[in-house]
Design an enzyme around this catalytic site. Structure first.
Site, short mmCIF file in Angstrom:
data_model
loop_
_atom_site.label_atom_id
_atom_site.label_comp_id
_atom_site.label_asym_id
_atom_site.label_seq_id
_atom_site.Cartn_x
_atom_site.Cartn_y
_atom_site.Cartn_z
N ASP A 100 117.75 28.24 39.34
CA ASP A 100 117.92 28.89 40.64
C ASP A 100 117.96 27.83 41.74
O ASP A 100 117.41 26.73 41.57
CB ASP A 100 116.75 29.86 40.87
CG ASP A 100 116.99 30.80 42.04
OD1 ASP A 100 118.15 30.92 42.49
OD2 ASP A 100 116.02 31.42 42.50
N GLU A 101 118.58 28.15 42.88
CA GLU A 101 118.65 27.23 44.03
C GLU A 101 119.13 25.84 43.60
O GLU A 101 118.55 24.81 43.96
CB GLU A 101 117.28 27.12 44.72
CG GLU A 101 116.69 28.44 45.18
CD GLU A 101 117.40 29.03 46.41
OE1 GLU A 101 118.44 28.47 46.83
OE2 GLU A 101 116.93 30.04 46.93
N GLN A 157 123.96 26.44 51.79
CA GLN A 157 122.54 26.54 52.14
C GLN A 157 121.76 25.31 51.66
O GLN A 157 120.55 25.37 51.48
CB GLN A 157 121.93 27.82 51.56
CG GLN A 157 122.50 29.08 52.18
CD GLN A 157 121.74 30.33 51.74
OE1 GLN A 157 120.60 30.57 52.14
NE2 GLN A 157 122.38 31.13 50.90
N LYS A 187 121.68 37.13 44.33
CA LYS A 187 121.61 36.09 43.29
C LYS A 187 120.43 36.29 42.34
O LYS A 187 120.55 36.04 41.14
CB LYS A 187 121.58 34.71 43.91
CG LYS A 187 120.28 34.32 44.59
CD LYS A 187 120.33 32.90 45.10
CE LYS A 187 119.04 32.52 45.81
NZ LYS A 187 117.86 32.55 44.93
N THR A 188 119.28 36.76 42.87
CA THR A 188 118.12 36.96 42.00
C THR A 188 118.41 38.05 40.99
O THR A 188 118.05 37.94 39.81
CB THR A 188 116.87 37.31 42.84
OG1 THR A 188 116.66 36.30 43.82
CG2 THR A 188 115.64 37.41 41.96
N ARG A 226 119.73 34.98 58.18
CA ARG A 226 118.41 35.61 57.98
C ARG A 226 118.38 37.00 58.62
O ARG A 226 117.52 37.82 58.30
CB ARG A 226 117.29 34.77 58.62
CG ARG A 226 117.05 33.37 58.08
CD ARG A 226 117.00 33.29 56.59
NE ARG A 226 118.31 32.99 56.04
CZ ARG A 226 118.66 33.18 54.77
NH1 ARG A 226 117.80 33.69 53.93
NH2 ARG A 226 119.88 32.87 54.34
#
Length: 715
Positions: free
Chosen positions: A219-220, A250, A35-36, A603
């Protein structure tokens, strides 16, 4: 075109999102789906292919770390200075807007940001001054109330509370607002609320930023709260494009105000919004992704996606059933040691837990084995007391009416100014409507203190004047070094030869290094280097600083793990009432708890271990534990059970989508128990996972045990 801008490096879904021609985009980006990269490539696409000015783009992140990463990557790609680009957290962006418009929001030019600790100190002082009993009203609860109201953009005058305790909280909220306004202080919630009010009350300012920002990227997005969403809406004109990136699976911060509903609201409030799903994962093995997909599938409120990878299935997920929390910790630490011998680095290994209290046993075992470790997200650099003391000296010298900083350092290090003297000064300050600092010479003139106390106060007054003169010359590292010297703060720790004291001295030295690194920062036109540094310390306080990634095993809560990844992950304590937590079970909040489990699983890159204990000591007593329902949601084909498993005596009823077991015939069987020895099963009662067995032990007599956790072996 810059070398780092290359759409060919993106997969098809990423490329479709980056190059979307619709006005608005919602990118549902799964864990590890890049995503980044997509967010950065979108900015570059706007600049390189669509001739947007880099300074007409606003990119909002949730951490300073993420903002720095985006700026760093953009710096490598654009042939311009990106220091003035609008990339930062909600608080950072709003602070910049307030700094440029301080007069319109009735703030002094050099207003200061206070953190959570400062906020609680102010509330305590207000309660004491107004004789409010802190045994009935807790300052931290008041702070929580105030922050929640500000997150809902509610001022004290507009609050509509009908219960007694909230009415008391609101009275303090009103005094707190007046105190902060008089002292030129803003807390984190105020930064955003004051910015929202700026846009609501000043049409010219709103028009200016509407014309400035042609595209807003968030973002997020799943972590935005009510006021943040409201701010995005008011900052967006009909000509602005929105590019929101997030993952509903998330969304784990509901407890601090995040609204997963904002994902749905975005599609309703912003017309011409196209939804994209990034499902290809570049982080984890196939087995880990299958486990994550299988668990999150049990949530009803989700937009839906299915992570996949081109990589191999990888190792099975190991499920370990421990006798108790000590057995669990020993297994984890021994397995870590084995992987370290296989040449894994210690900082490639993480232990994730639901509750901070779980870390103690793991820490004990790590220390016993001589394995270095770090608690990720523990006390952060700018939150440490000794650092905050130095910053308070700078704040008070910069803003003489900062009573909060005055209270913190007037007797730090000790200089004979006791509570009685401070109380006299507070009363004098209140009567004369002057700050505590400015009251000192006037109060001494009126001889309200003892001679010794008066001398100590005037000495402190002169010290702050000296600090002020230091801040008006030389460079920032030298200024801080001088303040540390003349304030004599090190004397508190130099007399103490403990490791903790030495660490504090090292922290003070590190503050000078932090200032050295900060001197290269570009400043806004309305900002001095001191103002910028003081703001930096406040904004960074919640982010962490220092050598987080030294060669140490990483211990952290599941909430702290979000955004991180490790080759090897131990997900521990998967038991009912621990994970999922009792509060989530009783409060009908299982879906967020399941999302937290999904975050924990994703993770892991290569190896994932999940453990649970049959018995756990909590609150001073041993409690039998049932395995977490999340374990039953894992697909059997991707797991390998190691150690004892209750499925030795129970088999899953595949027709049911919950923990349902069928009892095997056990009466008359000879069994052995780790603690009680050998015996014979004489009776059973109950059903499913609550089945109990009565055993006549050869040496200790008859006992009833819960079969699922008794760890019995048939002889």
């Amino acid at each position: 075109m810059s070398s780092n801008y290359n759409l060919d490096d993106l997969n098809e879904a990423q490329r479709d999102a980056v190059c979307n021609l619709s006005q608005n985009s919602l990118v549902i980006a799964g864990a590890g789906s890049g995503k980044t990269r997509v967010l950065i490539q979108r900015i570059l696409w706007l600049v390189e292919d669509n001739e947007f000015s880099p300074f007409s783009i606003l990119a909002v992140t949730f951490t300073n770390k993420a903002a720095k990463e985006i700026k760093s990557r953009l710096s490598d790609s654009l042939d311009i200075s990106i220091d003035s680009m609008w990339v930062g957290t909600f608080h950072g962006i709003c602070y910049r807007i307030l700094r440029a418009n301080y007069q319109k929001v009735f703030l002094p030019k050099n207003f200061q940001i206070i953190d959570t600790d400062d906020q609680v100190r102010i509330i305590k002082r207000i309660m004491k001054d107004n004789e409010i009993d802190n045994s009935q009203v807790l300052p931290k609860q008041v702070a929580w109330y105030i922050n929640k109201k500000k997150d809902q953009s509610i001022r004290s005058a507009k609050a509509k509370d009908d219960d007694f305790i909230s009415i008391q909280y609101n009275k303090i909220y009103k005094i707190y607002e007046e105190y902060c306004n008089n002292s030129g202080l803003v807390d984190f919630g105020e930064i955003i609320l004051r910015t929202l009010e700026l846009f609501k009350n000043n049409s010219d300012t709103k028009s200016y930023y509407h014309s400035l920002f042609k595209s807003i990227l968030i973002d997020e997005f799943q972590d935005t709260n009510t006021i943040q969403y409201e701010l995005i809406k008011i900052m967006t004109s009909s000509d602005t494009s929105i590019f929101a990136v997030g993952d509903d699976d998330q969304s784990i911060y509901g407890w601090r105000g995040a609204k997963i509903e904002n994902i749905e609201k975005l599609q309703k409030d912003f017309k011409n919004t196209e939804v994209f799903r990034l499902e290809q994962n570049y982080r984890s093995t196939g087995n880990i992704l299958n486990a994550a997909n299988s668990v999150i599938l049990n949530n009803n409120s989700r937009m839906g996606k299915n992570l996949w990878t081109e990589d191999k299935s990888g190792d099975p997920i190991k499920i370990f059933s421990a006798t108790d929390e000590i057995d669990e910790a020993i297994f984890v630490i021994e397995t870590i040691n084995k992987h370290v011998l296989e040449n894994y680095k210690r900082n490639e290994i993480a232990i994730l837990y639901r509750s901070n209290a779980q870390s103690r046993v793991f820490e004990e075992k790590l220390i016993a084995r001589g394995i270095p470790y770090k608690i990720y997200g523990g006390f952060r650099f700018f939150e440490r007391a000794e650092i905050k003391d130095v910053i308070a000296y700078m704040r008070l010298a910069t803003t003489n009416n900062d009573n909060n900083s005055f209270e913190r350092i007037v007797n730090t290090p000790p200089r004979g100014i006791g509570e009685k003297t401070k109380e006299l000064l507070r009363e004098f300050s209140k009567e004369n409507k002057t700050s505590l600092y400015d009251s000192i010479p006037l109060a001494i003139e009126k001889s309200i203190f003892t001679r010794k106390a008066g001398e100590s106060l005037i000495e402190f007054h002169n010290l702050i004047s000296l600090v002020k003169s230091i801040l008006e010359k030389d460079d920032l590292p030298h200024q801080i070094n001088e303040i540390i010297k003349i304030s004599n703060i090190k004397s508190i720790y130099e007399k103490n030869k403990t490791e903790q004291a030495r660490s504090k001295l090292e922290n003070l030295d590190e503050l000078v290094s932090a200032a050295q690194e900060f001197t290269n920062t570009d400043l806004d036109e309305n900002e001095t280097i001191i103002d910028a540094f003081l703001t930096h310390t406040s904004l960074e306080a919640g982010e962490g600083q220092g050598n987080e990634w030294d060669e140490c095993v990483q211990l952290m809560t599941l909430h702290s793990s979000k955004g991180l990844e490790f080759p090897i992950v131990f997900l521990v304590g998967l038991e009912e009432n621990l994970f999922p937590s009792r509060m989530s079970i009783e409060g009908d909040n299982l879906e967020e708890e399941r999302r937290l489990c999904y975050v924990g699983i994703t993770r892991a890159r290569k190896k994932l271990y999940i453990s649970h204990a049959q018995m756990r000591r909590q609150y001073g007593s041993d409690n039998y534990c049932l395995p977490s329902r999340f374990l039953n949601e894992l697909p059997e084909e991707v797991i390998e059970e190691i150690g004892y498993s209750p499925k030795k005596f129970f088999k899953r009823d595949n027709r049911m989508n919950k923990n349902t077991y069928k009892e095997s015939s056990m009466i008359g069987k000879r069994v052995i128990h780790k603690k009680f020895g050998e015996g014979m099963v004489t009776s059973t009662e109950g059903s499913d996972s609550n089945t109990r067995v009565q055993i006549s032990f050869d040496e200790v007599g008859t006992k009833w045990l819960i079969l699922a956790i008794a760890n019995l072996e048939i002889i």
